[in-house]
Write a protein that holds these residues in place. Sequence first.
Motif, PDB file in Angstrom:
ATOM      1  N   UNK A  13      31.184  20.892  29.122  1.00 21.94           N
ATOM      2  CA  UNK A  13      31.792  21.649  30.215  1.00 21.94           C
ATOM      3  C   UNK A  13      32.708  22.745  29.669  1.00 21.94           C
ATOM      4  N   UNK A  14      33.457  22.436  28.616  1.00 18.79           N
ATOM      5  CA  UNK A  14      34.338  23.428  28.017  1.00 18.79           C
ATOM      6  C   UNK A  14      33.535  24.577  27.401  1.00 18.79           C
ATOM      7  N   UNK A  15      32.468  24.237  26.706  1.00 16.15           N
ATOM      8  CA  UNK A  15      31.629  25.288  26.118  1.00 16.15           C
ATOM      9  C   UNK A  15      30.998  26.146  27.203  1.00 16.15           C
ATOM     10  N   UNK A  16      30.554  25.513  28.287  1.00 16.80           N
ATOM     11  CA  UNK A  16      29.934  26.247  29.390  1.00 16.80           C
ATOM     12  C   UNK A  16      30.938  27.212  30.023  1.00 16.80           C
ATOM     13  N   UNK A  17      32.167  26.741  30.242  1.00 18.91           N
ATOM     14  CA  UNK A  17      33.205  27.606  30.814  1.00 18.91           C
ATOM     15  C   UNK A  17      33.497  28.784  29.890  1.00 18.91           C
ATOM     16  N   UNK A  18      33.534  28.528  28.591  1.00 19.94           N
ATOM     17  CA  UNK A  18      33.786  29.601  27.626  1.00 19.94           C
ATOM     18  C   UNK A  18      32.642  30.615  27.626  1.00 19.94           C
ATOM     19  N   UNK A  19      31.417  30.140  27.702  1.00 22.68           N
ATOM     20  CA  UNK A  19      30.256  31.034  27.740  1.00 22.68           C
ATOM     21  C   UNK A  19      30.303  31.900  28.997  1.00 22.68           C
ATOM     22  N   UNK A  20      30.617  31.286  30.136  1.00 22.74           N
ATOM     23  CA  UNK A  20      30.702  32.058  31.381  1.00 22.74           C
ATOM     24  C   UNK A  20      31.788  33.130  31.274  1.00 22.74           C
ATOM     25  N   UNK A  21      32.930  32.767  30.715  1.00 19.06           N
ATOM     26  CA  UNK A  21      34.027  33.723  30.542  1.00 19.06           C
ATOM     27  C   UNK A  21      33.598  34.861  29.618  1.00 19.06           C
ATOM     28  N   UNK A  22      32.962  34.513  28.506  1.00 14.11           N
ATOM     29  CA  UNK A  22      32.510  35.530  27.556  1.00 14.11           C
ATOM     30  C   UNK A  22      31.466  36.456  28.176  1.00 14.11           C
ATOM     31  N   UNK A  23      30.577  35.905  28.995  1.00 16.59           N
ATOM     32  CA  UNK A  23      29.564  36.734  29.640  1.00 16.59           C
ATOM     33  C   UNK A  23      30.207  37.715  30.619  1.00 16.59           C
ATOM     34  N   UNK A  24      31.212  37.235  31.341  1.00 13.19           N
ATOM     35  CA  UNK A  24      31.909  38.114  32.278  1.00 13.19           C
ATOM     36  C   UNK A  24      32.643  39.223  31.522  1.00 13.19           C
ATOM     37  N   UNK A  25      33.311  38.846  30.453  1.00 13.34           N
ATOM     38  CA  UNK A  25      34.030  39.834  29.651  1.00 13.34           C
ATOM     39  C   UNK A  25      33.061  40.835  29.026  1.00 13.34           C
ATOM     40  N   UNK A  26      31.904  40.348  28.601  1.00 14.67           N
ATOM     41  CA  UNK A  26      30.890  41.224  28.015  1.00 14.67           C
ATOM     42  C   UNK A  26      30.422  42.264  29.040  1.00 14.67           C
ATOM     43  N   UNK A  27      30.190  41.835  30.265  1.00 10.73           N
ATOM     44  CA  UNK A  27      29.755  42.762  31.311  1.00 10.73           C
ATOM     45  C   UNK A  27      30.827  43.822  31.577  1.00 10.73           C
ATOM     46  N   UNK A  28      32.084  43.390  31.616  1.00  8.88           N
ATOM     47  CA  UNK A  28      33.171  44.344  31.842  1.00  8.88           C
ATOM     48  C   UNK A  28      33.263  45.362  30.701  1.00  8.88           C
ATOM     49  N   UNK A  29      33.143  44.874  29.471  1.00 14.38           N
ATOM     50  CA  UNK A  29      33.220  45.784  28.325  1.00 14.38           C
ATOM     51  C   UNK A  29      32.047  46.753  28.288  1.00 14.38           C
ATOM     52  N   UNK A  30      30.881  46.294  28.700  1.00 15.72           N
ATOM     53  CA  UNK A  30      29.728  47.195  28.729  1.00 15.72           C
ATOM     54  C   UNK A  30      29.939  48.308  29.758  1.00 15.72           C
ATOM     55  N   UNK A  31      30.570  47.961  30.881  1.00 14.04           N
ATOM     56  CA  UNK A  31      30.888  48.995  31.878  1.00 14.04           C
ATOM     57  C   UNK A  31      31.888  49.996  31.302  1.00 14.04           C
TER      58      UNK A  31
END
Length: 125
Positions: free
Chosen positions: A32-50
């Motif tokens: 669950x912790x790894x999944x939450x971290x992956x979701x956070x990283x994916x969101x941050x990645x999308x923001x940085x790409x924008x």
Amino acid sequence: MQPPQPPESPAPSEDELENSIAEVERSLVALKQRYAQVKHDQQQQAELQQQLKQVKRDIERSRSPHSKVQLKAELKQIQAQLETIEVNLESQLFSWGSLKAPFWQAVRFGGLGVIVGWILKSFTG
């Protein structure tokens, strides 16, 4: 008259079952912790790409050499952050190998619970 019997200690199989359940619970928490971290990283990645797209547009529109230098430095910083996030995502992706043992333990003990339930139900009903 029978001599008093000593209190029964848990059978080794009960201890093994408790240890296995505890291990499955720890694995689930870690997952669950790894999944939450992956979701956070994916969101941050999308923001940085924008942000990256916006900075590239700003560089193209900019007329001042000084602002272009600043924008290019910002661009490099965003790209470095994106690379870091991509490395984190690649290292944190779950594979079947990391889930295999907890999955089969859950199947085994879940199946064992169903079987014990059927046996108990057959004795009571």
